[in-house]
Design an enzyme around this catalytic site. Structure first.
Site, mmCIF file in Angstrom:
data_model
loop_
_atom_site.group_PDB
_atom_site.id
_atom_site.type_symbol
_atom_site.label_atom_id
_atom_site.label_comp_id
_atom_site.label_asym_id
_atom_site.label_seq_id
_atom_site.Cartn_x
_atom_site.Cartn_y
_atom_site.Cartn_z
ATOM 1 N N ASP A 120 35.582 23.827 49.042
ATOM 2 C CA ASP A 120 36.460 24.741 48.350
ATOM 3 C C ASP A 120 35.725 24.303 46.929
ATOM 4 O O ASP A 120 35.064 23.318 46.588
ATOM 5 C CB ASP A 120 37.617 22.924 48.146
ATOM 6 C CG ASP A 120 38.525 23.163 49.488
ATOM 7 O OD1 ASP A 120 38.855 23.916 49.046
ATOM 8 O OD2 ASP A 120 38.493 22.161 50.521
ATOM 9 N N THR A 121 36.679 24.935 45.686
ATOM 10 C CA THR A 121 36.372 25.466 44.608
ATOM 11 C C THR A 121 37.206 26.226 43.590
ATOM 12 O O THR A 121 38.349 26.588 44.842
ATOM 13 C CB THR A 121 34.624 26.384 44.914
ATOM 14 O OG1 THR A 121 34.077 26.126 45.508
ATOM 15 C CG2 THR A 121 34.872 26.849 43.696
ATOM 16 N N VAL A 122 37.825 27.020 42.385
ATOM 17 C CA VAL A 122 38.361 27.351 42.075
ATOM 18 C C VAL A 122 37.739 28.708 41.315
ATOM 19 O O VAL A 122 36.252 28.365 40.321
ATOM 20 C CB VAL A 122 39.324 26.240 41.527
ATOM 21 C CG1 VAL A 122 40.725 25.954 41.943
ATOM 22 C CG2 VAL A 122 38.945 26.169 40.093
ATOM 23 N N SER A 153 33.872 23.733 40.825
ATOM 24 C CA SER A 153 33.743 23.132 41.763
ATOM 25 C C SER A 153 33.240 22.233 41.791
ATOM 26 O O SER A 153 32.506 21.277 41.616
ATOM 27 C CB SER A 153 33.326 24.312 42.812
ATOM 28 O OG SER A 153 33.045 23.959 43.733
#
Length: 565
Positions: free
Chosen positions: A358-360, A377
């Site tokens: 998960d990261t943006v 992240s």
């Protein structure tokens, strides 16, 4: 609610003239766009979006994680980067971990407090604002949109609600509990439920008022150390107060007249460039057809070679020499390409550990031609799930990416940055040395080891197959990873790839997982693209082209959107 999560709608690309923001949360995109309209530039808006995403998507990002920034100066054409990744505690050496009974075969749990590295994101936000910002807005003004979202509350979006609950359950299954600031009465918020985070609002207000010392010294710093030490970690206040971002020169490679820019090590940007260099040796890619068996086969083989090299050579350049020039030389990629047969999968290409997700990722282009490509992240969902008291964010577990093999380039050491999966990217033309590069796109795809694969797939969708930014993100993707338990490489094919293609790949000797559907699509990452002009459109002549028009797309695998004005 339909749990199958079908992709049953379509989007046109967003087109605009003055400024554009693309992120995985509509509210975050709105916050960034408002900063642009108030006179801020791409860097100001990127910091605003980063903070808003910390509020609206805490299962992916937040002040307790790391960040990387690439900035294109529309006036000079200069491209600079900020490495906002944190280091391990100085006391956390391999000898220390071995004395604790840990080894390469038996490392700490992924969610252990020993895997918290110094959070680099807040420093990266402030440094991005100070180095690249417009100076027309204060940091308080830039962060005000995120503060309001945290104080007033926001309805949780569909995909985020799924990952919020899933990440909380994963922590619970590992014997950990997510801190109460990030739950509602002990439960993850549901889609459409309004979530407030007054503790994070306070943290962001203090950061806006006092800058980096508000996070790395004082109340927040003490709360971070308290929760880590309570759970057996060894981070100190000095580890936090001594943290500095690093301003870096990006690395790049040329492909058919364009230049792809990535972050240098300890980031895995090198993997994307290695992959593109290898694929350059296969000029027939366009002819064999998008997502055909031959196209995917060559892509997969190149990914295996690039990822294996990245895992072998990438680490903290402050602790080991990395032969970047040799690895990026075209003759090296030519030699690697010779290992690929069109008819048969390679044997014995073995990487190291591959984990995390998960990261943006988000990007901004403003009306002065500046661009900011940004990624933030906490690594695996909420990271460790440790939430410092009254701070409103969780602490990352990026240290889980260290090796415990003593002679490995990525071996744990005190004050060291791990191999980092998160990578933003920029695309320019490839001008003569006397000319400044012209910006073509800000782009990125989050998703651990999917990121370099995603960068190249969406780039080739535009360059080779003439897709617009939204089409390039909508197209079914391929994710290649090494299955440690089964000791083989696995090709994951998203729903939309033809079943016959999967069968043909199996005949070439590949292990194939087809079709990947529903929320399992998250393994293919979530991307954003903003292009300057429609250079990807083969039917438009040079004279018809308007380089002033911005074209943007946002990934359907996320909740977000692109917005412009």
């Amino acid at each position: 609610m339909n749990t199958d999560f079908p992709f049953s709608s379509r989007r046109s690309p967003v087109v605009c003239l003055h400024g554009c923001v693309a992120s995985s949360q509509p509210l975050a995109s709105s916050v960034g766009l408002e900063v642009l309209k108030c006179g801020g530039n791409a860097a100001d808006a990127a910091v605003a979006v980063a903070a808003a995403l910390a509020v609206t998507e805490p299962c992916s990002t937040g002040p307790g994680g790391d960040a990387f920034c690439l900035f294109y100066d529309g006036n000079t054409g200069e491209i600079r980067g900020i490495n906002g990744s944190g280091r391990s505690p100085r006391a956390q050496t391999l000898d220390f971990l071995e004395r604790c009974g840990y080894s390469a075969e038996a490392p700490p749990s992924e969610f252990d407090a020993l895997n918290v590295t110094v959070p680099g994101a807040p420093a990266c936000w402030v440094d991005t604002f100070e180095l690249f910002g417009s100076y027309k807005l204060s940091l308080q003004e830039v962060l005000s949109g995120a503060v309001e979202l945290a104080e007033v509350g926001f309805p949780v979006t569909e995909v985020t609600a799924h990952h919020w609950a899933k990440s909380a359950a994963t922590l619970r299954d590992a014997g950990k509990e997510l801190g109460g600031d990030l739950m509602i009465d002990g439960h993850a918020p549901k889609c459409g439920q309004v979530f407030k985070n007054p503790a994070l609002a306070r943290t962001l207000k203090e950061l806006g008022e006092h800058g980096k010392p508000a996070f790395y010294k004082g109340r927040v710093a003490q709360a971070i150390i308290d929760v880590i030490n309570q759970k057996g970690g060894v981070m100190t206040l000095e580890d936090l107060s001594s943290h500095e971002s690093e301003v870096v020169t990006p690395i790049s490679t040329e492909y058919k007249g364009v230049r792809l820019w990535e972050m240098p090590p300890n980031s895995q940007g090198l993997a994307a460039l290695l992959l593109l260099n290898i694929l350059e040796n296969f000029p027939q890619l366009r002819a064999v057809g998008h997502n055909s068996s031959d196209y995917i086969h060559v892509l997969v083989e190149a990914v295996r070679l690039a990822i294996t090299d990245a895992l072998r050579y990438l680490g903290d350049p402050g602790h080991a020499a990395i032969p970047l020039e040799a690895l990026l030389h075209k003759s090296y990629s030519y030699q690697k390409a010779q290992h690929i047969s069109i008819d048969k999968a390679m044997e014995q290409v073995e990487p190291g550990l591959m984990t995390g997700n998960d990261t943006v990722y988000f990007c901004v282009i403003d009306n002065e031609g500046n661009a900011c490509s940004f990624v933030n992240s906490t690594y695996m969902g909420f990271g460790t799930g440790l939430v410092p008291k009254d701070c409103g964010f969780s602490l990352q577990n990026r240290g889980a990416n260290f090796s415990l093999c003593r002679n490995h380039i990525n071996c744990i050491a005190g004050g060291k940055r791990p191999y980092h999966t998160i990578i933003p990217a920029l695309l320019t033309n490839s001008p003569a040395k006397s000319q400044k590069p012209q910006l073509l796109a800000a782009l990125g795809v989050m998703g651990a080891f999917m990121q370099p694969q995603g960068h190249i797939q969406v780039l080739l969708n535009m360059l080779e197959f003439g897709m617009n930014p939204q089409q390039a993100l909508d197209a079914p993707r391929v994710y290649v990873h090494y299955d440690q338990k089964r000791d083989h490489w696995l090709i994951n094919l998203e729903e939309g790839v033809n079943e016959k293609v999967a069968e043909e790949l199996r005949r070439k000797g590949h292990k194939v997982n087809w079709p990947v559907t529903g929320h399992k699509r998250s393994q293919f990452g979530r991307g954003q693209i903003i292009t300057v002009g429609d250079w990807w459109n083969p039917s438009v002549t040079h004279t018809d082209r308007s380089s002033r028009v911005l074209w943007a797309g946002s990934d359907p695998r996320a909740d977000g959107c692109a917005q412009g004005y």
